[in-house]
Design a protein around this motif. Structure first.
Motif, PDB file in Angstrom:
ATOM      1  N   GLY A  80     -35.460 -44.253  16.042  1.00 56.77           N
ATOM      2  CA  GLY A  80     -36.873 -44.026  16.335  1.00 56.77           C
ATOM      3  C   GLY A  80     -37.686 -43.503  15.177  1.00 56.77           C
ATOM      4  O   GLY A  80     -38.808 -43.037  15.373  1.00 56.77           O
ATOM      5  N   THR A  81     -37.134 -43.548  13.961  1.00 62.66           N
ATOM      6  CA  THR A  81     -37.856 -43.057  12.783  1.00 62.66           C
ATOM      7  C   THR A  81     -37.731 -44.074  11.661  1.00 62.66           C
ATOM      8  O   THR A  81     -37.041 -45.077  11.786  1.00 62.66           O
ATOM      9  N   LYS A  82     -38.365 -43.784  10.557  1.00 62.29           N
ATOM     10  CA  LYS A  82     -38.209 -44.587   9.340  1.00 62.29           C
ATOM     11  C   LYS A  82     -37.410 -43.793   8.309  1.00 62.29           C
ATOM     12  O   LYS A  82     -37.639 -43.883   7.119  1.00 62.29           O
ATOM     13  N   ARG A  83     -36.449 -42.999   8.807  1.00 62.00           N
ATOM     14  CA  ARG A  83     -35.634 -42.171   7.928  1.00 62.00           C
ATOM     15  C   ARG A  83     -34.185 -42.664   7.894  1.00 62.00           C
ATOM     16  O   ARG A  83     -33.696 -43.259   8.844  1.00 62.00           O
TER      17      ARG A  83
ATOM     18  N   ASP B 173     -39.232 -45.322   2.571  1.00 65.45           N
ATOM     19  CA  ASP B 173     -40.100 -45.676   1.446  1.00 65.45           C
ATOM     20  C   ASP B 173     -39.796 -44.851   0.198  1.00 65.45           C
ATOM     21  O   ASP B 173     -40.480 -44.954  -0.809  1.00 65.45           O
ATOM     22  N   GLY B 174     -38.747 -44.009   0.251  1.00 66.60           N
ATOM     23  CA  GLY B 174     -38.335 -43.249  -0.920  1.00 66.60           C
ATOM     24  C   GLY B 174     -38.950 -41.872  -1.039  1.00 66.60           C
ATOM     25  O   GLY B 174     -38.838 -41.228  -2.074  1.00 66.60           O
ATOM     26  N   THR B 175     -39.596 -41.384   0.000  1.00 68.17           N
ATOM     27  CA  THR B 175     -40.223 -40.067  -0.051  1.00 68.17           C
ATOM     28  C   THR B 175     -39.548 -39.115   0.937  1.00 68.17           C
ATOM     29  O   THR B 175     -38.805 -39.541   1.807  1.00 68.17           O
ATOM     30  N   GLY B 176     -39.847 -37.840   0.805  1.00 64.95           N
ATOM     31  CA  GLY B 176     -39.461 -36.857   1.813  1.00 64.95           C
ATOM     32  C   GLY B 176     -37.999 -36.488   1.857  1.00 64.95           C
ATOM     33  O   GLY B 176     -37.450 -36.283   2.934  1.00 64.95           O
ATOM     34  N   LEU B 177     -37.341 -36.353   0.711  1.00 66.82           N
ATOM     35  CA  LEU B 177     -35.931 -35.975   0.689  1.00 66.82           C
ATOM     36  C   LEU B 177     -35.748 -34.556   1.229  1.00 66.82           C
ATOM     37  O   LEU B 177     -36.416 -33.624   0.794  1.00 66.82           O
TER      38      LEU B 177
ATOM     39  N   ARG C 224     -33.414 -48.636  -3.384  1.00 66.54           N
ATOM     40  CA  ARG C 224     -32.346 -47.649  -3.325  1.00 66.54           C
ATOM     41  C   ARG C 224     -32.819 -46.483  -2.464  1.00 66.54           C
ATOM     42  O   ARG C 224     -33.932 -45.998  -2.610  1.00 66.54           O
ATOM     43  N   VAL C 225     -31.978 -46.028  -1.568  1.00 65.09           N
ATOM     44  CA  VAL C 225     -32.304 -44.879  -0.738  1.00 65.09           C
ATOM     45  C   VAL C 225     -31.830 -43.593  -1.413  1.00 65.09           C
ATOM     46  O   VAL C 225     -32.517 -42.588  -1.407  1.00 65.09           O
ATOM     47  N   SER C 226     -30.660 -43.645  -2.034  1.00 63.67           N
ATOM     48  CA  SER C 226     -30.129 -42.452  -2.690  1.00 63.67           C
ATOM     49  C   SER C 226     -30.845 -42.229  -4.023  1.00 63.67           C
ATOM     50  O   SER C 226     -31.650 -43.051  -4.466  1.00 63.67           O
ATOM     51  N   THR C 227     -30.511 -41.130  -4.685  1.00 63.22           N
ATOM     52  CA  THR C 227     -31.139 -40.808  -5.968  1.00 63.22           C
ATOM     53  C   THR C 227     -30.579 -41.636  -7.121  1.00 63.22           C
ATOM     54  O   THR C 227     -31.191 -41.709  -8.174  1.00 63.22           O
ATOM     55  N   GLY C 228     -29.390 -42.228  -6.935  1.00 63.29           N
ATOM     56  CA  GLY C 228     -28.773 -43.006  -8.004  1.00 63.29           C
ATOM     57  C   GLY C 228     -27.809 -42.197  -8.853  1.00 63.29           C
ATOM     58  O   GLY C 228     -27.168 -42.726  -9.748  1.00 63.29           O
ATOM     59  N   THR C 229     -27.704 -40.915  -8.585  1.00 62.22           N
ATOM     60  CA  THR C 229     -26.791 -40.040  -9.328  1.00 62.22           C
ATOM     61  C   THR C 229     -25.739 -39.505  -8.364  1.00 62.22           C
ATOM     62  O   THR C 229     -26.047 -39.170  -7.228  1.00 62.22           O
ATOM     63  N   GLY C 230     -24.510 -39.406  -8.849  1.00 61.54           N
ATOM     64  CA  GLY C 230     -23.434 -38.844  -8.037  1.00 61.54           C
ATOM     65  C   GLY C 230     -22.882 -39.848  -7.045  1.00 61.54           C
ATOM     66  O   GLY C 230     -23.190 -41.037  -7.077  1.00 61.54           O
TER      67      GLY C 230
END
Length: 112
Positions: A26-29, A76-80, A10-16
């Motif tokens: 060109g990124t992994k974002r 990878d789920g970091t850096g929001l 999951r990329v989002s937080t799962g809420t809302g």
């Protein structure tokens, strides 16, 4: 996820509410819009899920939620991060090919 369907994350937080995902060139974002920072997001989500579980139906609609903001996250789920962080509905985000500009479709109007 991988092309074979494995390694789903999951990329989002799962809420809302979450919408408008976009891979930043060109990124992994990943860029996406979400209401997860709304203090009432969890309660609103529960109410919607309870409504759906009841078997009732409503016509499709699109809410211009005043708490919708643009976020960027590492795959990878970091850096929001929240590059918009402003009142009003911010969605439909995309990043320019050179990564220098964010394009979005904000809706600024008085919200109740």
């Amino acid at each position: 996820m991988k092309i074979d369907g494995s390694d789903v994350r999951r990329v989002s937080t799962g809420t809302g509410k979450t919408t408008c995902g976009f891979f930043q060139p060109g990124t992994k974002r990943v860029l996406f819009a979400s209401t997860h920072a709304d203090p009432e997001a969890a309660a609103k989500q529960k109410a919607e899920l309870d409504f759906r579980a009841s078997g009732k139906q409503r016509r499709s609609s699109w809410d211009y939620d005043a708490t919708m903001d643009i976020y960027s996250y590492n795959q990878d789920g970091t850096g929001l991060v929240n590059p918009t962080n402003s009142p009003g509905h911010d969605a439909e985000g995309a990043v320019s090919p050179d990564g220098q500009q964010l394009v979005l479709a904000p809706l600024r109007r008085p919200f109740p």
